[in-house]
Design an enzyme around this catalytic site. Structure first.
Site, mmCIF file in Angstrom:
data_model
loop_
_atom_site.group_PDB
_atom_site.id
_atom_site.type_symbol
_atom_site.label_atom_id
_atom_site.label_comp_id
_atom_site.label_asym_id
_atom_site.label_seq_id
_atom_site.Cartn_x
_atom_site.Cartn_y
_atom_site.Cartn_z
ATOM 1 N N HIS A 32 40.556 39.348 40.096
ATOM 2 C CA HIS A 32 40.077 39.578 41.467
ATOM 3 C C HIS A 32 38.603 39.156 41.518
ATOM 4 O O HIS A 32 37.983 38.944 40.474
ATOM 5 C CB HIS A 32 40.218 41.051 41.874
ATOM 6 C CG HIS A 32 39.348 41.985 41.100
ATOM 7 N ND1 HIS A 32 39.644 42.388 39.814
ATOM 8 C CD2 HIS A 32 38.171 42.584 41.391
ATOM 9 C CE1 HIS A 32 38.706 43.201 39.366
ATOM 10 N NE2 HIS A 32 37.786 43.328 40.299
ATOM 11 N N ASP A 36 32.325 45.521 32.298
ATOM 12 C CA ASP A 36 33.399 45.786 33.248
ATOM 13 C C ASP A 36 34.588 46.326 32.443
ATOM 14 O O ASP A 36 34.508 46.439 31.214
ATOM 15 C CB ASP A 36 33.754 44.505 34.020
ATOM 16 C CG ASP A 36 34.396 44.814 35.376
ATOM 17 O OD1 ASP A 36 34.713 45.993 35.637
ATOM 18 O OD2 ASP A 36 34.600 43.871 36.166
ATOM 19 N N HIS A 56 31.891 49.016 36.165
ATOM 20 C CA HIS A 56 33.238 49.093 36.724
ATOM 21 C C HIS A 56 33.403 50.271 37.682
ATOM 22 O O HIS A 56 33.059 51.403 37.324
ATOM 23 C CB HIS A 56 34.275 49.200 35.604
ATOM 24 C CG HIS A 56 35.663 49.480 36.096
ATOM 25 N ND1 HIS A 56 36.419 48.523 36.738
ATOM 26 C CD2 HIS A 56 36.417 50.617 36.076
ATOM 27 C CE1 HIS A 56 37.592 49.056 37.079
ATOM 28 N NE2 HIS A 56 37.613 50.325 36.690
ATOM 29 N N HIS A 116 36.760 39.762 33.789
ATOM 30 C CA HIS A 116 38.076 39.268 34.212
ATOM 31 C C HIS A 116 37.929 38.019 35.076
ATOM 32 O O HIS A 116 36.850 37.753 35.612
ATOM 33 C CB HIS A 116 38.802 40.357 35.007
ATOM 34 C CG HIS A 116 37.979 40.862 36.150
ATOM 35 N ND1 HIS A 116 37.917 40.209 37.358
ATOM 36 C CD2 HIS A 116 37.127 41.920 36.245
ATOM 37 C CE1 HIS A 116 37.085 40.858 38.159
ATOM 38 N NE2 HIS A 116 36.579 41.903 37.504
#
Ligand SMILES: [Zn+2]
Length: 291
Positions: A142, A33, A85, A130
């Site tokens: 998120h 990502d 991503h 993340h």
């Protein structure tokens, strides 16, 4: 001199024998990502239209190469990289280590960020990950959709994308052995998976972040991946017991209304949709309709 050669040869053979167990080669999937890549702090950094996007896709590629080098040092026989991503067209193919093959773009399949995974793999590595939606002091936190989703939980456990993807690879009995990203996702990974090698490349300070130099991140990632793969038997596939209960908390009434039309989905609260099934693949397919 001779003695060292003999010892080295014995160690190498011992390693090869370990990897040959169950007839499996050391086949590694690396899911990459972008929000958790070193230096990235703003949505502009990970958006094709952003002025610094080209710089960060290069660092993303180099960070992937660091993981590939670590895997090769540990004796990896096959490496697949999954660009995970946004458009899934971020990693620069010509700068990627030629020992790896790259999966680009989306097939639409439920495997999504871990596209390519099957039972033939020995281990999975997450780079650039993340924290889940709503995490304090986390970089670009998120869960799947920052626009639509407040939280995703399965069997009562609130999950970051790393947790959802680990469940998918766990379904194929493959363990997640290493994760790199900001310090918040590293903490969440430790809490969820227990046994996992982690490298935090940055720490969020509100909307800001303090970052390692990319060269330092690369060295740490290379060493961490190598260490994880040399101790591969320590790590267990991530699994929950069926039946699986998926609860998605959404942000917008019109999205909630539309997503509740998926067969089997029930509205269970003001902002909440629930889907239950004994088959994890059906749960993942339903989830894809709720982003
Ligand atoms: Zn992303």
């Amino acid at each position: 001199m001779k003695k060292i050669f003999v010892i080295t040869a014995i160690l190498l053979i011992a390693n090869l024998l370990t990897y040959a167990q169950d007839g499996k080669a050391l086949k590694v999937l690396i899911s990459v990502d972008m929000e958790g890549i070193t230096g990235v702090v703003n949505w502009e950094d990970v958006d094709r239209e952003g002025k610094d996007y080209d710089l960060f896709r290069k660092i993303m590629t180099e960070e992937t190469n660091a993981a590939i080098e670590g895997a090769l040092d540990a004796g990896a026989t096959e490496i697949i990289v999954r660009d995970a991503h946004s458009t899934a067209r971020n990693i620069l193919p010509d700068l990627l280590n030629p020992k790896a093959r790259l999966i680009r773009d989306w097939s639409g399949e439920f495997k999504s960020m871990v596209e390519g995974i099957d039972k033939s793999f020995s281990a999975v590595i997450f780079i650039g990950y993340h924290a889940k939606a709503g995490t304090e002091d986390a970089v670009l936190e998120h869960t799947m959709s920052s626009k639509n989703i407040t939280d995703i939980s399965i069997n009562g456990i609130s999950l970051p994308e790393a947790g959802i993807n680990a469940l998918i690879v766990g379904y194929y009995d493959v363990p997640l052995v290493f994760l790199a990203g900001d310090s918040s996702i590293c903490a969440q990974a430790k809490q969820l998976f227990g046994e996992i090698e982690i490298v935090a490349v940055k720490s969020g300070i509100g909307n800001a972040a303090i970052n390692l130099h990319p060269a330092v991140s690369h060295e740490k990632i290379k060493e961490g991946v190598k260490k994880a793969l040399l101790n591969i038997n320590k790590y267990k596939p991530y699994k929950f017991k069926p039946p699986y209960k998926l609860v998605v908390t959404l942000k917008h009434e019109e999205v909630l209304e539309q997503r509740s039309e998926y067969p089997g989905v029930k509205r269970t609260g003001d902002w909440e949709l629930t889907y239950e099934n004994d088959d994890l693949i059906e749960v993942m397919k339903a989830m894809r309709h709720m982003f």
